[in-house]
Design an enzyme around this catalytic site. Structure first.
Site, PDB file in Angstrom:
ATOM      1  N   ASP A   1     -21.160 -21.629  26.984  1.00  0.00           N
ATOM      2  CA  ASP A   1     -22.275 -22.464  27.431  1.00  0.00           C
ATOM      3  C   ASP A   1     -22.177 -23.793  26.688  1.00  0.00           C
ATOM      4  OD1 ASP A   1     -24.738 -23.617  28.052  1.00  0.00           O
ATOM      5  OD2 ASP A   1     -25.832 -21.712  27.912  1.00  0.00           O
TER       6      ASP A   1
ATOM      7  N   ASP B 189     -25.740 -29.515  31.141  1.00  0.00           N
ATOM      8  CA  ASP B 189     -25.812 -28.184  30.529  1.00  0.00           C
ATOM      9  C   ASP B 189     -25.167 -27.234  31.528  1.00  0.00           C
ATOM     10  OD1 ASP B 189     -26.619 -25.855  29.219  1.00  0.00           O
ATOM     11  OD2 ASP B 189     -28.766 -26.246  29.383  1.00  0.00           O
TER      12      ASP B 189
ATOM     13  N   HIS C 175     -34.397 -24.427  33.083  1.00  0.00           N
ATOM     14  CA  HIS C 175     -35.356 -25.328  32.443  1.00  0.00           C
ATOM     15  C   HIS C 175     -35.147 -26.747  32.930  1.00  0.00           C
ATOM     16  CE1 HIS C 175     -31.899 -26.480  29.903  1.00  0.00           C
ATOM     17  NE2 HIS C 175     -31.579 -25.204  30.018  1.00  0.00           N
TER      18      HIS C 175
ATOM     19  N   HIS D 115     -36.005 -28.249  26.887  1.00  0.00           N
ATOM     20  CA  HIS D 115     -36.885 -27.322  27.565  1.00  0.00           C
ATOM     21  C   HIS D 115     -38.177 -28.048  27.869  1.00  0.00           C
ATOM     22  CE1 HIS D 115     -34.177 -23.864  27.343  1.00  0.00           C
ATOM     23  NE2 HIS D 115     -33.707 -24.530  26.320  1.00  0.00           N
TER      24      HIS D 115
ATOM     25  N   GLU E 103     -29.866 -21.309  35.242  1.00  0.00           N
ATOM     26  CA  GLU E 103     -28.953 -20.437  34.510  1.00  0.00           C
ATOM     27  C   GLU E 103     -29.257 -18.956  34.666  1.00  0.00           C
ATOM     28  OE1 GLU E 103     -28.898 -20.948  30.218  1.00  0.00           O
ATOM     29  OE2 GLU E 103     -30.501 -22.420  30.375  1.00  0.00           O
TER      30      GLU E 103
ATOM     31  N   GLU F 115     -24.187 -21.324  34.833  1.00  0.00           N
ATOM     32  CA  GLU F 115     -25.187 -22.398  34.728  1.00  0.00           C
ATOM     33  C   GLU F 115     -24.647 -23.708  35.275  1.00  0.00           C
ATOM     34  OE1 GLU F 115     -26.465 -23.344  30.705  1.00  0.00           O
ATOM     35  OE2 GLU F 115     -28.300 -24.298  31.452  1.00  0.00           O
TER      36      GLU F 115
HETATM   37 MN    MN Z   1     -26.675 -23.877  28.692  1.00  0.00          MN
HETATM   38 MN    MN Z   2     -29.620 -24.333  29.690  1.00  0.00          MN
END
Ligand code: MN
Ligand code: MN
Length: 291
Positions: free
Chosen positions: A83, A94, A152, A160, A185, A277
């Site tokens: 990740d 992300d 998020h 977040h 994700e 993700e």
């Molecule tokens: Mn991530």
């Molecule tokens: Mn994330």
């Protein structure tokens, strides 16, 4: 959204896409080498890591990052969740991919889930529709969606935001707006569907200033705030401190509420976990920056 901001989101996303496309994860590889290489590559390509490379294996769902002398290596058949975060001027991409040396249905389930979800990231659609799409794709392969990990919103230097995207069905009626930025994700498991704090922490982030006499604490807090822009960091990123002093500093800073710990999360039933993700900008034709 400013053209310049859009460009930064798009460029950060493309950097992660290119890194994943070139990434080889083989049995025998040391995960600390993988993490160091990826983070250097993010910088070489013109971005900054938005958080330490998370490399979470099998029943570890998230938030493991290697320590400086980490001995963990990839084993045949491991579910290796990588990740990554990259940002340009605070505009974050992300993204995560699960690598496995064998063909694995759980990996297919989360890929199907993220692909179905990003297509729905259009103005007027609701969070509940995304969650429904994610959970049904995971169930279709016979697995359980993880209940307490969510997608998020993303904002400048912020992970977040106020709106989560659960991986399980719900009645959240937040309606997406043009130019909202979200990370989607999905996590799937053959275990209980809940993750819990494993009791170990390797990732931290700045919360507030704190006066301390311990020089190492001052150094860590200063880097956390300035060099890492209050985004998550880890021991590998802090040079010139022994492991013992680093542990002492972060313990003190966590106790003082000056830094936030992000503990390693483990599947509560010791099930295996897969994750996928992407980052997406809400449009009539959604822009998936990391794909
Ligand atoms: Mn991530
Ligand atoms: Mn994330």
């Amino acid at each position: 959204m400013d053209a310049n901001i859009f460009e930064n989101y798009a460029k950060a996303g493309k950097i992660l896409k290119d890194i994943f496309a070139a990434l080889l994860v083989k049995p025998g590889d040391k995960i600390v080498d993988i993490a160091d290489t990826i983070e250097n590559e993010i910088v070489r390509k013109g971005a900054m890591p938005a958080f330490p490379a998370n490399i979470s294996i099998n029943e570890i769902a998230a938030h493991y990052t290697p320590i400086p002398d980490d001995e963990i290596t990839i084993k045949d058949g491991d579910l290796v969740k990588i990740d990554l975060g990259a940002h340009i001027d605070g505009y974050i991409a992300d993204a995560a991919v699960t690598f496995c040396s064998n063909k694995n249905d759980m990996v297919v389930a989360v890929q199907n889930a993220v692909n179905a979800a990003v297509k729905l990231m259009k103005p007027g659609n609701k969070v509940s529709q995304i969650s429904e799409a994610i959970e049904s794709e995971i169930e279709a392969k016979g697995f359980r969606a993880v209940n307490n990990l969510t997608g998020h919103s993303l904002d400048k230097f912020t992970f977040h935001g106020p709106v989560p995207i659960p991986n399980v069905r719900n009645s959240m009626n937040y309606e997406f707006k043009v130019d909202d930025v979200f990370a989607i994700e999905p996590f799937a498991t053959n275990g209980s569907g809940i993750v819990k704090d494993s009791g170990r922490t390797y990732i931290f982030s700045y919360l507030k200033d704190h006066n301390t006499r311990l020089p190492e604490s001052r150094q860590v807090l200063n880097l956390a705030k300035k060099d890492f822009s209050s985004l998550p960091f880890c021991e590998r990123w802090i040079k010139g401190i022994t492991p013992i002093k680093f542990d002492l500093a972060v313990k003190q800073l966590v106790a003082a509420g000056a830094i936030q710990p992000h503990p390693v999360l483990r599947e509560a039933g010791r099930g295996l976990v897969a994750q996928a993700e992407h980052t997406v900008i809400v449009r009539d034709k959604p822009v998936v920056t990391t794909a």
